[in-house]
Structure formats: structure tokens, C-alpha cells
Design a protein around this motif. Structure first.
Motif, PDB file in Angstrom:
ATOM      1  N   HIS A 196       0.840  -1.200   0.000  1.00 32.55           N
ATOM      2  CA  HIS A 196       0.000   0.000   0.000  1.00 32.55           C
ATOM      3  C   HIS A 196       0.875   1.249   0.000  1.00 32.55           C
ATOM      4  N   TRP A 197       0.391   2.359  -0.598  1.00 29.87           N
ATOM      5  CA  TRP A 197       1.183   3.583  -0.723  1.00 29.87           C
ATOM      6  C   TRP A 197       1.625   4.110   0.640  1.00 29.87           C
ATOM      7  N   ARG A 198       0.862   3.851   1.696  1.00 26.38           N
ATOM      8  CA  ARG A 198       1.246   4.342   3.021  1.00 26.38           C
ATOM      9  C   ARG A 198       2.530   3.687   3.517  1.00 26.38           C
ATOM     10  N   TYR A 199       2.877   2.566   2.955  1.00 28.36           N
ATOM     11  CA  TYR A 199       4.111   1.875   3.311  1.00 28.36           C
ATOM     12  C   TYR A 199       5.321   2.630   2.750  1.00 28.36           C
ATOM     13  N   LYS A 200       5.183   3.159   1.543  1.00 26.27           N
ATOM     14  CA  LYS A 200       6.291   3.838   0.872  1.00 26.27           C
ATOM     15  C   LYS A 200       6.410   5.317   1.217  1.00 26.27           C
ATOM     16  N   GLU A 201       5.302   5.970   1.453  1.00 22.25           N
ATOM     17  CA  GLU A 201       5.294   7.434   1.578  1.00 22.25           C
ATOM     18  C   GLU A 201       6.246   7.985   2.648  1.00 22.25           C
ATOM     19  N   PRO A 202       6.302   7.442   3.857  1.00 23.29           N
ATOM     20  CA  PRO A 202       7.254   7.987   4.841  1.00 23.29           C
ATOM     21  C   PRO A 202       8.709   7.869   4.375  1.00 23.29           C
ATOM     22  N   ALA A 203       9.049   6.767   3.712  1.00 24.83           N
ATOM     23  CA  ALA A 203      10.415   6.584   3.207  1.00 24.83           C
ATOM     24  C   ALA A 203      10.712   7.577   2.090  1.00 24.83           C
ATOM     25  N   LYS A 204       9.736   7.830   1.211  1.00 23.95           N
ATOM     26  CA  LYS A 204       9.922   8.813   0.139  1.00 23.95           C
ATOM     27  C   LYS A 204      10.176  10.199   0.715  1.00 23.95           C
ATOM     28  N   GLN A 205       9.353  10.596   1.668  1.00 22.81           N
ATOM     29  CA  GLN A 205       9.493  11.924   2.274  1.00 22.81           C
ATOM     30  C   GLN A 205      10.830  12.068   2.996  1.00 22.81           C
ATOM     31  N   ALA A 206      11.235  11.031   3.703  1.00 28.80           N
ATOM     32  CA  ALA A 206      12.511  11.079   4.425  1.00 28.80           C
ATOM     33  C   ALA A 206      13.684  11.222   3.454  1.00 28.80           C
ATOM     34  N   ALA A 207      13.668  10.456   2.370  1.00 27.59           N
ATOM     35  CA  ALA A 207      14.753  10.517   1.381  1.00 27.59           C
ATOM     36  C   ALA A 207      14.798  11.885   0.703  1.00 27.59           C
ATOM     37  N   ARG A 208      13.642  12.407   0.334  1.00 29.15           N
ATOM     38  CA  ARG A 208      13.570  13.703  -0.330  1.00 29.15           C
ATOM     39  C   ARG A 208      14.063  14.830   0.588  1.00 29.15           C
ATOM     40  N   THR A 209      13.625  14.810   1.837  1.00 28.91           N
ATOM     41  CA  THR A 209      14.002  15.855   2.789  1.00 28.91           C
ATOM     42  C   THR A 209      15.497  15.807   3.099  1.00 28.91           C
ATOM     43  N   GLU A 210      16.023  14.620   3.345  1.00 31.41           N
ATOM     44  CA  GLU A 210      17.452  14.495   3.645  1.00 31.41           C
ATOM     45  C   GLU A 210      18.298  14.985   2.469  1.00 31.41           C
ATOM     46  N   ALA A 211      17.931  14.594   1.261  1.00 39.59           N
ATOM     47  CA  ALA A 211      18.680  15.022   0.080  1.00 39.59           C
ATOM     48  C   ALA A 211      18.593  16.537  -0.116  1.00 39.59           C
TER      49      ALA A 211
END
Length: 124
Positions: A28-43
Motif C-alpha cells: 500500500h502507498w502508506r508503506y512507501k510514503e514515509p520513506a519517500k518523504q525522508a529521502a527527499r528531505t534528507e537530500a
């Protein structure tokens, strides 16, 4: 004295979260979304000091050297796809449209503890 123009930057990112793998797409998208946001913010914050570095360049080359955390077999293209959020965050921070990236070089590095991805961006 004129300011010397920088035409490349190198950043080292953590190895991408397993949730970002295209092979994890059945979740489900909720599984990926926190990881996407974390990667984007850190970068974004890692690249922010380089804002405006590539003003005046029409084309860029991106080189990724992938240092896996262990000797498991992995697909190079899946690791690259897992880096999409981080690449988007970096491009946003340095004010570059990712369509300017015209050449991509992918290669494996050696195994390092916890893994890493070294990204070099050059003006062409």
C-alpha cells in the motif's frame, strides 16, 4: 577577481530504504510514503548549500556509485529507481530541473557497512 565557476558536486547518500524499491510496489502507498518523504528531505538539506551551482548549464551528467550494505545480489536499475525521491529532493534544493540530466552513469562500488550511494553531478 572573477569568481571561479563550480561545475561539479559530489554528495554521499545513505543506501535507499527497502520500501523505495520498485519490487515493493505491491504494498500500500502508506508503506512507501514515509520513506519517500525522508529521502527527499534528507537530500534537500544535503544539497541546499549548492543552490545555483549549475545556473547557466543546459545539460548535466549524473554519476551514481552504489556501495551495497552486503553481498546480496541486487539489480542496478532497481537501486537507481529507489533513489528517485533523493534525486528529486537534491534537484529541488539546487534549483535544477531533473530533465537537464542528460547522461546517467551507474556503477557498483565495494560493500560498505550500512551501504551508501555516492552521487556526482557535473555540468556538460
Amino acid at each position: 577577481m572573477p569568481k571561479k565557476k563550480i561545475n561539479s558536486i559530489t554528495l554521499q547518500f545513505p543506501y535507499p530504504d527497502r520500501a523505495l524499491s520498485p519490487n515493493a510496489s505491491k504494498r500500500h502507498w502508506r508503506y512507501k510514503e514515509p520513506a519517500k518523504q525522508a529521502a527527499r528531505t534528507e537530500a534537500f538539506y544535503m544539497a541546499a548549500p549548492f543552490k545555483g551551482t549549475f545556473n547557466g548549464y543546459d545539460a548535466l551528467q549524473m554519476s551514481l556509485t552504489i556501495y551495497p550494505p552486503d553481498k546480496k545480489r541486487r539489480d542496478l536499475d532497481n537501486v537507481f529507481a529507489s533513489m528517485k525521491s533523493a534525486i528529486d529532493g537534491m534537484c529541488n534544493a539546487i534549483a535544477v530541473d531533473d530533465t537537464q540530466i542528460r547522461r546517467v552513469v551507474l556503477e557498483w562500488g565495494g560493500v560498505v557497512k550500512n551501504g551508501a550511494v555516492e552521487l556526482e553531478l557535473k555540468g556538460l
